[in-house]
Each structure stands twice: as C-alpha cells, then as structure tokens.
Design a protein around this motif. Structure first.
Motif, PDB file in Angstrom:
ATOM      1  N   LEU A 168      -4.038 -24.759  46.213  1.00 55.40           N
ATOM      2  CA  LEU A 168      -5.419 -24.315  46.441  1.00 55.40           C
ATOM      3  C   LEU A 168      -5.881 -24.679  47.854  1.00 55.40           C
ATOM      4  O   LEU A 168      -6.539 -23.876  48.521  1.00 55.40           O
ATOM      5  CB  LEU A 168      -6.358 -24.915  45.394  1.00 55.40           C
ATOM      6  CG  LEU A 168      -6.141 -24.405  43.956  1.00 55.40           C
ATOM      7  CD1 LEU A 168      -7.118 -25.088  43.005  1.00 55.40           C
ATOM      8  CD2 LEU A 168      -6.287 -22.890  43.862  1.00 55.40           C
ATOM      9  N   ASP A 169      -5.524 -25.870  48.322  1.00 55.13           N
ATOM     10  CA  ASP A 169      -5.928 -26.271  49.688  1.00 55.13           C
ATOM     11  C   ASP A 169      -5.290 -25.352  50.736  1.00 55.13           C
ATOM     12  O   ASP A 169      -5.927 -24.955  51.707  1.00 55.13           O
ATOM     13  CB  ASP A 169      -5.480 -27.712  49.985  1.00 55.13           C
ATOM     14  CG  ASP A 169      -6.202 -28.723  49.106  1.00 55.13           C
ATOM     15  OD1 ASP A 169      -7.239 -28.368  48.522  1.00 55.13           O
ATOM     16  OD2 ASP A 169      -5.710 -29.862  48.997  1.00 55.13           O
ATOM     17  N   ALA A 172      -6.919 -22.049  50.691  1.00 59.23           N
ATOM     18  CA  ALA A 172      -8.271 -22.110  51.263  1.00 59.23           C
ATOM     19  C   ALA A 172      -8.265 -21.949  52.781  1.00 59.23           C
ATOM     20  O   ALA A 172      -9.297 -21.614  53.371  1.00 59.23           O
ATOM     21  CB  ALA A 172      -8.945 -23.423  50.874  1.00 59.23           C
ATOM     22  N   GLN A 209      -3.793 -19.810  39.266  1.00 60.70           N
ATOM     23  CA  GLN A 209      -4.623 -20.936  39.738  1.00 60.70           C
ATOM     24  C   GLN A 209      -5.650 -20.466  40.766  1.00 60.70           C
ATOM     25  O   GLN A 209      -6.815 -20.852  40.718  1.00 60.70           O
ATOM     26  CB  GLN A 209      -3.754 -22.000  40.418  1.00 60.70           C
ATOM     27  CG  GLN A 209      -2.869 -22.799  39.500  1.00 60.70           C
ATOM     28  CD  GLN A 209      -2.034 -23.808  40.322  1.00 60.70           C
ATOM     29  OE1 GLN A 209      -2.429 -24.266  41.384  1.00 60.70           O
ATOM     30  NE2 GLN A 209      -0.869 -24.140  39.813  1.00 60.70           N
ATOM     31  N   ILE A 210      -5.202 -19.635  41.686  1.00 56.33           N
ATOM     32  CA  ILE A 210      -6.087 -19.198  42.775  1.00 56.33           C
ATOM     33  C   ILE A 210      -7.168 -18.256  42.225  1.00 56.33           C
ATOM     34  O   ILE A 210      -8.348 -18.360  42.567  1.00 56.33           O
ATOM     35  CB  ILE A 210      -5.257 -18.524  43.898  1.00 56.33           C
ATOM     36  CG1 ILE A 210      -4.291 -19.545  44.503  1.00 56.33           C
ATOM     37  CG2 ILE A 210      -6.161 -17.924  44.961  1.00 56.33           C
ATOM     38  CD1 ILE A 210      -3.198 -18.943  45.380  1.00 56.33           C
ATOM     39  N   ARG A 211      -6.742 -17.368  41.318  1.00 60.43           N
ATOM     40  CA  ARG A 211      -7.699 -16.417  40.723  1.00 60.43           C
ATOM     41  C   ARG A 211      -8.767 -17.166  39.941  1.00 60.43           C
ATOM     42  O   ARG A 211      -9.955 -16.864  40.034  1.00 60.43           O
ATOM     43  CB  ARG A 211      -6.932 -15.438  39.813  1.00 60.43           C
ATOM     44  CG  ARG A 211      -7.755 -14.246  39.390  1.00 60.43           C
ATOM     45  CD  ARG A 211      -6.945 -13.251  38.562  1.00 60.43           C
ATOM     46  NE  ARG A 211      -5.990 -12.504  39.341  1.00 60.43           N
ATOM     47  CZ  ARG A 211      -4.658 -12.593  39.217  1.00 60.43           C
ATOM     48  NH1 ARG A 211      -4.113 -13.383  38.306  1.00 60.43           N
ATOM     49  NH2 ARG A 211      -3.875 -11.867  39.971  1.00 60.43           N
ATOM     50  N   ASP A 212      -8.347 -18.180  39.191  1.00 57.99           N
ATOM     51  CA  ASP A 212      -9.318 -18.960  38.401  1.00 57.99           C
ATOM     52  C   ASP A 212     -10.337 -19.647  39.307  1.00 57.99           C
ATOM     53  O   ASP A 212     -11.496 -19.802  38.952  1.00 57.99           O
ATOM     54  CB  ASP A 212      -8.606 -20.044  37.573  1.00 57.99           C
ATOM     55  CG  ASP A 212      -7.856 -19.432  36.394  1.00 57.99           C
ATOM     56  OD1 ASP A 212      -7.998 -18.215  36.174  1.00 57.99           O
ATOM     57  OD2 ASP A 212      -7.117 -20.184  35.722  1.00 57.99           O
ATOM     58  N   ARG A 213      -9.893 -20.060  40.501  1.00 54.22           N
ATOM     59  CA  ARG A 213     -10.789 -20.812  41.385  1.00 54.22           C
ATOM     60  C   ARG A 213     -11.692 -19.889  42.212  1.00 54.22           C
ATOM     61  O   ARG A 213     -12.873 -20.120  42.362  1.00 54.22           O
ATOM     62  CB  ARG A 213      -9.923 -21.688  42.309  1.00 54.22           C
ATOM     63  CG  ARG A 213     -10.659 -22.435  43.388  1.00 54.22           C
ATOM     64  CD  ARG A 213     -11.452 -23.615  42.811  1.00 54.22           C
ATOM     65  NE  ARG A 213     -12.129 -24.359  43.848  1.00 54.22           N
ATOM     66  CZ  ARG A 213     -13.252 -23.983  44.436  1.00 54.22           C
ATOM     67  NH1 ARG A 213     -13.835 -22.864  44.070  1.00 54.22           N
ATOM     68  NH2 ARG A 213     -13.794 -24.730  45.385  1.00 54.22           N
ATOM     69  N   TRP A 214     -11.093 -18.827  42.792  1.00 60.73           N
ATOM     70  CA  TRP A 214     -11.865 -18.006  43.734  1.00 60.73           C
ATOM     71  C   TRP A 214     -11.890 -16.515  43.423  1.00 60.73           C
ATOM     72  O   TRP A 214     -12.621 -15.774  44.051  1.00 60.73           O
ATOM     73  CB  TRP A 214     -11.290 -18.133  45.149  1.00 60.73           C
ATOM     74  CG  TRP A 214     -11.582 -19.411  45.831  1.00 60.73           C
ATOM     75  CD1 TRP A 214     -12.808 -19.840  46.280  1.00 60.73           C
ATOM     76  CD2 TRP A 214     -10.658 -20.437  46.194  1.00 60.73           C
ATOM     77  NE1 TRP A 214     -12.685 -21.061  46.883  1.00 60.73           N
ATOM     78  CE2 TRP A 214     -11.377 -21.452  46.857  1.00 60.73           C
ATOM     79  CE3 TRP A 214      -9.289 -20.597  46.031  1.00 60.73           C
ATOM     80  CZ2 TRP A 214     -10.775 -22.613  47.335  1.00 60.73           C
ATOM     81  CZ3 TRP A 214      -8.693 -21.739  46.509  1.00 60.73           C
ATOM     82  CH2 TRP A 214      -9.426 -22.741  47.150  1.00 60.73           C
TER      83      TRP A 214
END
Ligand code: SAM
Ligand code: SF4
Length: 327
Positions: A168-169, A172, A209-214
């Motif tokens: 995720l970092d 980002a 993971q990325i879809r869930d976050r952003w």
C-alpha cells in the motif's frame, strides 16, 4: 504476436545482491571483458540483424547496466539510430545520481528503476550492503524525475515476509508522483531456495488490498508490455502488475533477450532454443546468415515458453541467473 522488442544485457556484474536475484552466496562465472559483446558488435547486430527483421524497440539491462564502461556512449549510439523507436533502461538506480544527466543528454528518456522497499533497513536486507543504499537510489529516482525521464517506472518484486507489508505504501507513491509502480510476481529463477521458502503473492491479492483501500480502475500506459495496468482514483501515476506466475502471458510475448556474451534467448523462463551470435560474428560469418538464424528462431518462438519449459527448468533449475539474463 509481432516480435519487435530486444532486451540487451550490457553486463552480468552487479553492485547489489538482491536476495531474489543474485544472493550473496551465489558463485557466478562472470562474463569477462573479452567475452562481452563490444559496443561495435552490439551496433552491428542491431543494424544488420535485428533492425532488418523489424526490431525497433530496445531495452538496456544487466546485471547492472550502469556498471558497463561506456554506457552513455552506447545509449547515444542506439538512440541515434534512425530506426530506434523506443529505447529504455532497467537499472537498480544506484549510479543514477552520477549518470542520469548524461544519460538524458545521450537521448535516453525511459527508465525502470527497481525499488523493493521504502524502508532503508528493509531495502538493505533485500539488496545487501548498508542502509545508505536506499537514500542513494531514492536520490537517483528524484534526479531522473527532475530531469524529465518519462514514463518513469518503479519495479517491485513482492516477497512474502520481506516487503509484502509495504504494497500500500509503494502504491501510494502514485498519488504523489506521476510514476508507474509495477508489482512483479516473484519467479523461481535466480534464488529458487528463497522461492521455495517464501513463495510468491498473486497480483490479484495485491489488487484486492489496493482496491479495498483506495479503489482501482483499469488504465493504459505507454509501453506497458506484459503488465496489466490500473489506476487509483485521483492518482497521478499508474499501477502495473506483472503476473507471469498466476496468469501466463506467453501468448502476448513480443521480445527476445540478448545476453552480455551474445547468446540470444527466446524465453526468460525456458532455456531451449538459445543461439550464440557472438562466436559466428567473431569468426566472420556473413551477417545475412546470422539474420537467417534469428528469423528461424522467431518462427519457433511461440512454442518456446514458460508453459512448454522442460522438466529441469520446471523445477526452478536454471543455468543462468536473472542477473545474467537481464529480467
Ligand atoms: N539491475 C537492474 C535492476 O535491478 O533493475 C536490471 C537487471 S534485473 C535482473 C531486472 C529486473 O528483474 C528487476 O526489476 C528485478 O527486480 C527483476 N528480477 C530479478 N530477479 C527476479 C525474480 N526472481 N523474480 C522476479 N523478478 C526478478
Ligand atoms: Fe543486481 Fe538487478 Fe539482480 Fe538486484 S535485481 S541483484 S540490482 S541485477
């Protein structure tokens, strides 16, 4: 699939010892100076063999290509061939603070830089050496960014327990910079022991993971090759996923690989079908004969792929490491 893209390894030596590629304990039969294709031989092969067969896109890789003496001159020579439509380099970035400006001046515009972690101590654990390596690579990325290299791509090999917590970092970064961060599934070549111990993370899991976050939408980027490209809402850059383990893309493969000692390889993960171009070139064989051999290889390339690899390489045993092929 039109095969018009050649990856050229300039040297097999490297100043890093990435755990997944060239771990500390690896004993390499390094290619010595006289065995390396010279600049004149590389240019001769491009002009007389590859370009007449329709190749127009070239990537310089290694080992670490920026360790090759005369690399800036070679970049200038390839960039100025009228048939070169695209020239790129894959580098670990360590020598970019010193060389980025000269490379730009020589005509290079596209860089892929490996950056497996944003944490200096994790980075050092992966690539070897001290914690100051991260800062120098980051300085190299920034130097390239300020000079205007575009698209600027960052390559991340995701290894369970090493850097998978940083996905995720790393993703980002594309919110703040117009960069293309590409997550590469760990392949069983280079360090098959580590591969056996750690395994690999499927791209679909990273996307989740990325879809869930952003959130995440399909996108396009110049020269995306085998990557599936996506973008997060409001991001300046994109995210690429290179998923050769989970989603074989052999049928879209558009490339050949030339090693630093002149072997031409039709597939990264299948060792059959390789041909030696350097020996006949040095023995004075007619260039049109070499061209005919490469044309013949192209006819068979579609059948030489990861799925069709032989029993030896299926077990992850390769005679050349990733650093000797160039990724
Ligand atoms: N030294 C340069 C660099 O690191 O970018 C160029 C050569 S390196 C072999 C090319 C690419 O292969 C890098 O992006 C590296 O992360 C990737 N690579 C090396 N070993 C790998 C492996 N076992 N699985 C997946 N990618 C790997
Ligand atoms: Fe060197 Fe690149 Fe391999 Fe790392 S991935 S050891 S930088 S060749």
């Amino acid at each position: 699939m039109k095969v018009d893209y050649l990856r050229i390894s300039l040297i097999d030596r490297c100043n890093f010892r990435c755990q997944y590629c060239l771990p500390q304990e690896t004993e390499l039969d390094q290619i010595l100076g006289p065995e390396l294709l010279t600049e004149a031989e590389i240019l001769q092969l491009l002009q007389e063999v590859f370009i007449p067969l329709g190749f127009s896109r070239f990537r310089l890789t290694g080992g670490e290509p920026l360790l090759r003496p005369g690399v800036v001159d070679l970049v200038r020579a390839i960039a100025s061939l009228p048939q070169t439509q695209d020239l790129a380099m894959t580098t670990n970035g360590f020598r970019l603070p010193a060389l980025a400006e000269d490379l730009y001046g020589a005509g290079l515009r596209r860089l892929n830089i490996s950056l497996d972690s944003l944490r200096p101590e994790v980075f050092a654990q992966i690539v070897g050496g001290g914690a100051n390596r991260w800062a120098q690579v980051w300085a190299g990325i920034m130097a390239a960014y300020r000079l205007g290299f575009a698209p600027l791509k960052l390559n991340v090999v995701v290894i369970p327990g090493l850097n998978d917590q940083e996905v995720l970092d790393l993703a980002a970064l594309t919110l703040d910079y117009p960069w293309h961060v590409r997550f590469i599934e760990f392949m069983p070549i280079g360090n098959s022991t580590l591969f056996g111990e750690r395994g690999w993370v499927p791209s679909a899991e990273l996307r989740r993971q990325i879809r869930d976050r952003w959130g995440l939408e399909p996108a396009q980027v110049l020269g995306n090759g085998p990557a599936d490209v996506f973008q997060m809402p409001n991001a300046q850059g994109t995210l690429g996923f290179i998923s050769q383990m989970s989603e074989c893309f052999c049928q879209r493969c558009n490339r050949l690989r030339l090693s630093a000692d002149g072997w031409l390889r039709p597939c990264l993960l299948n060792e059959t079908g390789q041909i030696d171009l350097k020996t006949p070139l040095r023995q004075g064989q007619a260039l049109q004969d070499l061209r005919a051999q490469v044309a013949e290889l192209l006819v068979h390339k579609a059948q030489i792929n990861f799925e069709q690899r032989d029993a030896g390489t299926a077990g992850g045993v390769y005679t050349r490491t990733m650093s000797q092929i160039g990724g």
